[in-house]
Motif scaffolding. Structure first.
Motif, PDB file in Angstrom:
ATOM      1  N   ALA A 236       0.669  -1.145   0.078  1.00  0.00           N
ATOM      2  CA  ALA A 236       0.023  -0.072  -0.191  1.00  0.00           C
ATOM      3  C   ALA A 236       0.869   1.273  -0.019  1.00  0.00           C
ATOM      4  O   ALA A 236       0.518   2.135  -0.832  1.00  0.00           O
ATOM      5  CB  ALA A 236      -0.861   0.048   1.158  1.00  0.00           C
ATOM      6  N   ASP A 237       1.906   1.117   0.818  1.00  0.00           N
ATOM      7  CA  ASP A 237       2.919   2.508   0.732  1.00  0.00           C
ATOM      8  C   ASP A 237       3.685   2.683  -0.509  1.00  0.00           C
ATOM      9  O   ASP A 237       3.536   3.704  -0.891  1.00  0.00           O
ATOM     10  CB  ASP A 237       3.850   2.293   1.900  1.00  0.00           C
ATOM     11  CG  ASP A 237       3.429   2.520   3.367  1.00  0.00           C
ATOM     12  OD1 ASP A 237       2.436   3.319   3.316  1.00  0.00           O
ATOM     13  OD2 ASP A 237       4.057   2.220   4.307  1.00  0.00           O
ATOM     14  N   LEU A 238       4.040   1.322  -1.118  1.00  0.00           N
ATOM     15  CA  LEU A 238       4.749   1.587  -2.243  1.00  0.00           C
ATOM     16  C   LEU A 238       3.966   2.112  -3.493  1.00  0.00           C
ATOM     17  O   LEU A 238       4.316   2.901  -4.073  1.00  0.00           O
ATOM     18  CB  LEU A 238       5.312   0.188  -2.691  1.00  0.00           C
ATOM     19  CG  LEU A 238       6.035   0.209  -4.143  1.00  0.00           C
ATOM     20  CD1 LEU A 238       7.336   0.772  -3.792  1.00  0.00           C
ATOM     21  CD2 LEU A 238       6.587  -1.341  -4.221  1.00  0.00           C
ATOM     22  N   ALA A 239       2.671   1.427  -3.460  1.00  0.00           N
ATOM     23  CA  ALA A 239       1.790   2.071  -4.564  1.00  0.00           C
ATOM     24  C   ALA A 239       1.312   3.327  -4.353  1.00  0.00           C
ATOM     25  O   ALA A 239       1.370   4.175  -5.158  1.00  0.00           O
ATOM     26  CB  ALA A 239       0.502   1.155  -4.492  1.00  0.00           C
ATOM     27  N   ASN A 240       1.220   3.865  -3.244  1.00  0.00           N
ATOM     28  CA  ASN A 240       0.746   5.275  -2.959  1.00  0.00           C
ATOM     29  C   ASN A 240       1.974   6.130  -3.332  1.00  0.00           C
ATOM     30  O   ASN A 240       1.462   7.273  -4.051  1.00  0.00           O
ATOM     31  CB  ASN A 240       0.608   5.250  -1.170  1.00  0.00           C
ATOM     32  CG  ASN A 240       0.050   6.616  -0.807  1.00  0.00           C
ATOM     33  OD1 ASN A 240      -1.008   7.154  -1.403  1.00  0.00           O
ATOM     34  ND2 ASN A 240       0.954   7.454  -0.242  1.00  0.00           N
ATOM     35  N   GLN A 241       3.039   5.683  -3.330  1.00  0.00           N
ATOM     36  CA  GLN A 241       4.140   6.731  -3.824  1.00  0.00           C
ATOM     37  C   GLN A 241       4.297   6.589  -5.086  1.00  0.00           C
ATOM     38  O   GLN A 241       4.373   7.794  -5.820  1.00  0.00           O
ATOM     39  CB  GLN A 241       5.458   6.241  -3.033  1.00  0.00           C
ATOM     40  CG  GLN A 241       6.681   7.149  -3.372  1.00  0.00           C
ATOM     41  CD  GLN A 241       8.112   6.960  -2.508  1.00  0.00           C
ATOM     42  OE1 GLN A 241       8.194   5.848  -2.359  1.00  0.00           O
ATOM     43  NE2 GLN A 241       8.396   8.178  -2.195  1.00  0.00           N
ATOM     44  N   CYS A 242       4.082   5.450  -5.776  1.00  0.00           N
ATOM     45  CA  CYS A 242       4.143   5.123  -7.235  1.00  0.00           C
ATOM     46  C   CYS A 242       3.010   6.133  -7.902  1.00  0.00           C
ATOM     47  O   CYS A 242       3.076   6.778  -9.088  1.00  0.00           O
ATOM     48  CB  CYS A 242       4.612   3.880  -7.732  1.00  0.00           C
ATOM     49  SG  CYS A 242       6.088   3.181  -7.215  1.00  0.00           S
ATOM     50  N   MET A 243       1.889   5.851  -7.364  1.00  0.00           N
ATOM     51  CA  MET A 243       0.515   6.514  -7.929  1.00  0.00           C
ATOM     52  C   MET A 243       0.839   8.090  -8.029  1.00  0.00           C
ATOM     53  O   MET A 243       0.460   8.935  -8.738  1.00  0.00           O
ATOM     54  CB  MET A 243      -0.725   6.324  -6.727  1.00  0.00           C
ATOM     55  CG  MET A 243      -1.672   6.884  -7.107  1.00  0.00           C
ATOM     56  SD  MET A 243      -2.058   8.741  -6.286  1.00  0.00           S
ATOM     57  CE  MET A 243      -1.595   8.213  -4.740  1.00  0.00           C
ATOM     58  N   ALA A 244       1.475   8.655  -6.893  1.00  0.00           N
ATOM     59  CA  ALA A 244       1.634  10.205  -6.865  1.00  0.00           C
ATOM     60  C   ALA A 244       2.392  10.816  -8.052  1.00  0.00           C
ATOM     61  O   ALA A 244       2.131  11.526  -8.431  1.00  0.00           O
ATOM     62  CB  ALA A 244       2.286  10.534  -5.389  1.00  0.00           C
ATOM     63  N   TRP A 245       3.284   9.717  -8.463  1.00  0.00           N
ATOM     64  CA  TRP A 245       4.294  10.232  -9.691  1.00  0.00           C
ATOM     65  C   TRP A 245       3.588  10.087 -10.751  1.00  0.00           C
ATOM     66  O   TRP A 245       4.057  10.650 -11.855  1.00  0.00           O
ATOM     67  CB  TRP A 245       5.435   9.191  -9.220  1.00  0.00           C
ATOM     68  CG  TRP A 245       6.337   9.265  -8.295  1.00  0.00           C
ATOM     69  CD1 TRP A 245       6.430  10.415  -7.225  1.00  0.00           C
ATOM     70  CD2 TRP A 245       7.343   8.676  -7.762  1.00  0.00           C
ATOM     71  NE1 TRP A 245       7.164  10.196  -6.404  1.00  0.00           N
ATOM     72  CE2 TRP A 245       7.823   9.157  -6.394  1.00  0.00           C
ATOM     73  CE3 TRP A 245       7.777   7.436  -7.898  1.00  0.00           C
ATOM     74  CZ2 TRP A 245       8.772   8.488  -5.650  1.00  0.00           C
ATOM     75  CZ3 TRP A 245       8.650   6.656  -7.277  1.00  0.00           C
ATOM     76  CH2 TRP A 245       9.211   7.234  -6.004  1.00  0.00           C
ATOM     77  N   MET A 246       2.279   9.326 -10.847  1.00  0.00           N
ATOM     78  CA  MET A 246       1.613   9.344 -12.119  1.00  0.00           C
ATOM     79  C   MET A 246       1.096  10.546 -12.474  1.00  0.00           C
ATOM     80  O   MET A 246       0.420  10.856 -13.594  1.00  0.00           O
ATOM     81  CB  MET A 246       0.456   8.335 -11.972  1.00  0.00           C
ATOM     82  CG  MET A 246       1.165   6.581 -12.033  1.00  0.00           C
ATOM     83  SD  MET A 246      -0.329   5.688 -11.417  1.00  0.00           S
ATOM     84  CE  MET A 246      -1.483   6.061 -12.514  1.00  0.00           C
TER      85      MET A 246
END
Length: 339
Positions: A236-246
């Motif tokens: 969840a943390d990893l996806a949250n960070q990568c999502m923000a970069w989208m």
């Protein structure tokens, strides 16, 4: 300097028992920005501290959990996760009008823009991202039982609980019907991946501007803003960070979708994920698209909460109303990722 309705005399008297050598000249200055828990710099002579408090007024249930922030920061002292020293949690509203805690004031850099325009070389940018990656891995490698956090979250499927929680939070702050949010809630319930048993301490809002870097080197010295932390699936943390970069590089939620990451020295999502997996002993991440969609939905629900607080007058920043409108493009982006 403004005390922003904090009675510094009463606060100073209270803190005398918890902070050795505190003078009687305590002052409070609110940090700019932030939508959730108002944060203040406390100054007494040459001593500095940070105070985080619940907002006053009508609040959404389970939001603004400064007591949880205090507990997790205290528990992580001595681990590889960089956190400030926590001094005291005050649950007595009579002191300053709402629950608060006081922690160490760290001297360092807050980097707000993921393109890192203030950094001079691609090599240093790469090192900053690597330190951010190493800090995330260190967090997820913490033995929660050893640090006394085995009861910090409920057992069971993390994403089922999170989708339920944020759906309820969204409904509680709903102002008008947003079709894309309805679509996302239905998709997430109907496409829930099986629980893989992964449990770690999850920050809940892991991003660049929730950490502080040293002034003289590209190293994280403090991971901040633990309000949404719990036990759960670390992806969840990893996806949250990568999502923000989208997100686009312009606007109030700056991303990396339209910049040349190679030229800047910033790793691709694939490189960042691979390094994280290496540090946490993972071989692969399944159902990645679901996690991205969930992250966009959750962020949209959080933004909707900001929008609602702006409407009822309890938001802590003047930008709240404008940021609340981001619920629409965030929900649309989530729908665009549905297969």
């Amino acid at each position: 300097m403004s005390n922003h309705d904090i009675d510094t005399k009463r606060l100073g008297d209270y803190l005398q028992d918890y902070i050795p050598g505190l003078g009687d000249d305590l002052q409070a200055e609110k940090f700019a920005g932030g939508q959730s828990n108002p944060t203040f710099k406390l100054t007494s002579g040459d001593q500095h501290f940070v105070l985080r408090r619940k907002p006053k007024g009508e609040l959404l249930k389970s939001a603004h959990a400064v007591d949880r922030e205090f507990r997790v920061i205290s528990a992580l002292a001595g681990t590889d996760v960089p956190v400030p020293h926590a001094y005291v949690l005050c649950e007595d509203d009579a002191v300053i009008g709402s629950m608060f805690y006081v922690m160490e004031y760290k001297e360092g850099r807050i980097l707000w823009d993921p393109t890192l325009p203030e950094i001079e070389t691609p090599q240093e940018r790469a090192s900053i991202y690597d330190s951010m990656n190493a800090t995330l891995a260190a967090l997820h490698n913490v033995n929660v039982e050893a640090v006394g956090l085995s009861d910090y979250g409920r057992p069971g499927n993390y994403f089922e609980r999170q989708v339920s929680r944020w759906s309820k939070q969204y409904r509680a702050s709903e102002i008008d019907t947003i079709p894309d949010m309805e679509t996302l809630m239905k998709y997430l319930v109907n496409n829930m991946p099986p629980d893989d048993g992964s449990v770690s301490l999850v920050h809940g809002d892991y991003r660049l501007d929730n950490m502080m870097f040293a002034h003289d080197k590209p190293e994280v010295i403090a991971l901040l803003d633990w309000e949404l932390s719990t036990l759960g699936n670390p992806i969840a943390d990893l996806a949250n960070q990568c999502m923000a970069w989208m997100l686009p590089s312009e606007g109030s939620m700056r991303g990396l979708s339209d910049v040349d990451r190679v030229a800047l020295g910033i790793p691709s999502n694939e490189e960042y994920i691979a390094k994280y997996c290496e540090r946490t002993g993972r071989t692969e991440i399944q159902n990645w698209n679901f996690y991205l969609i969930f992250s966009l939905f959750r962020l949209a629900a959080i933004v909707q909460g900001i929008r609602k607080r702006a409407q009822i007058g309890t938001a802590s920043s003047a930008e709240a109303d404008a940021r609340g409108d981001l619920v629409y493009p965030l929900a649309a982006m989530g729908v665009s990722l549905i297969p």
